[in-house]
Scaffold this motif. Structure first.
Motif, PDB file in Angstrom:
ATOM      1  N   ARG A  18       0.824  -1.214   0.000  1.00 65.59           N
ATOM      2  CA  ARG A  18       0.000   0.000   0.000  1.00 65.59           C
ATOM      3  C   ARG A  18       0.856   1.262   0.000  1.00 65.59           C
ATOM      4  O   ARG A  18       0.484   2.264  -0.588  1.00 65.59           O
ATOM      5  N   ASP A  22       0.347   5.257  -1.982  1.00 65.05           N
ATOM      6  CA  ASP A  22       0.173   6.572  -1.358  1.00 65.05           C
ATOM      7  C   ASP A  22       0.716   7.728  -2.202  1.00 65.05           C
ATOM      8  O   ASP A  22       0.056   8.752  -2.313  1.00 65.05           O
ATOM      9  N   GLU A  28      -7.668   9.030  -2.051  1.00 64.45           N
ATOM     10  CA  GLU A  28      -7.662   8.180  -0.849  1.00 64.45           C
ATOM     11  C   GLU A  28      -8.783   7.143  -0.891  1.00 64.45           C
ATOM     12  O   GLU A  28      -8.577   5.995  -0.509  1.00 64.45           O
ATOM     13  N   TRP A  29      -9.965   7.536  -1.401  1.00 62.80           N
ATOM     14  CA  TRP A  29     -11.066   6.573  -1.467  1.00 62.80           C
ATOM     15  C   TRP A  29     -10.736   5.446  -2.453  1.00 62.80           C
ATOM     16  O   TRP A  29     -11.153   4.314  -2.261  1.00 62.80           O
ATOM     17  N   ASP A  32      -8.558   3.105  -0.638  1.00 58.51           N
ATOM     18  CA  ASP A  32      -9.389   2.360   0.314  1.00 58.51           C
ATOM     19  C   ASP A  32     -10.148   1.234  -0.385  1.00 58.51           C
ATOM     20  O   ASP A  32     -10.279   0.136   0.165  1.00 58.51           O
ATOM     21  N   THR A  35      -7.797  -1.664  -1.179  1.00 52.82           N
ATOM     22  CA  THR A  35      -7.358  -2.429  -0.001  1.00 52.82           C
ATOM     23  C   THR A  35      -8.527  -2.969   0.826  1.00 52.82           C
ATOM     24  O   THR A  35      -8.312  -3.500   1.911  1.00 52.82           O
ATOM     25  N   TRP A  36      -9.738  -2.844   0.319  1.00 45.96           N
ATOM     26  CA  TRP A  36     -10.941  -3.321   1.007  1.00 45.96           C
ATOM     27  C   TRP A  36     -11.024  -4.833   0.876  1.00 45.96           C
ATOM     28  O   TRP A  36     -11.118  -5.378  -0.223  1.00 45.96           O
TER      29      TRP A  36
END
Length: 102
Positions: A18, A22, A28-29, A32, A35-36
């Protein structure tokens, strides 16, 4: 392997790297979502199904072209998504060779 079929292996690889996501322009969403954990319950069986289709599809002349294109796109996407990790491992032997270490 239940870890592959359940998506644990693919999810773990995304979460483990991850920090490479970055600095990218992904919001950012978006990171997310990538990585959900529940996403990989669907992604892993789909990846396995694609691999099975490619393997079986190459045998039939009716499905060969589609299987070939799918294989190229699928494996290029894997190579692109892993490029940061792979390029690091490809550089390492050349650094070792230049330093004279064995």
């Amino acid at each position: 392997d239940p870890d592959w079929l359940g998506g644990i292996v693919l999810w773990d690889r995304v979460v483990r790297y991850r920090h490479h996501l970055d600095p990218t322009p992904l919001p950012e969403w978006g990171i997310d979502v990538l990585t959900w954990r529940p996403l990989y319950v669907v992604v892993a069986p789909a990846a396995i199904a694609i691999e099975l289709f490619v393997g079986l599809g190459l045998w039939s002349s009716r499905t060969r072209l589609g299987a070939l294109w799918l294989a190229v796109v699928f494996h290029l996407s894997i190579a692109i998504s892993a490029s940061g990790r792979c390029s690091m491992s490809w550089r390492k032997p050349s650094v070792v060779a230049r330093s004279g270490a064995t």
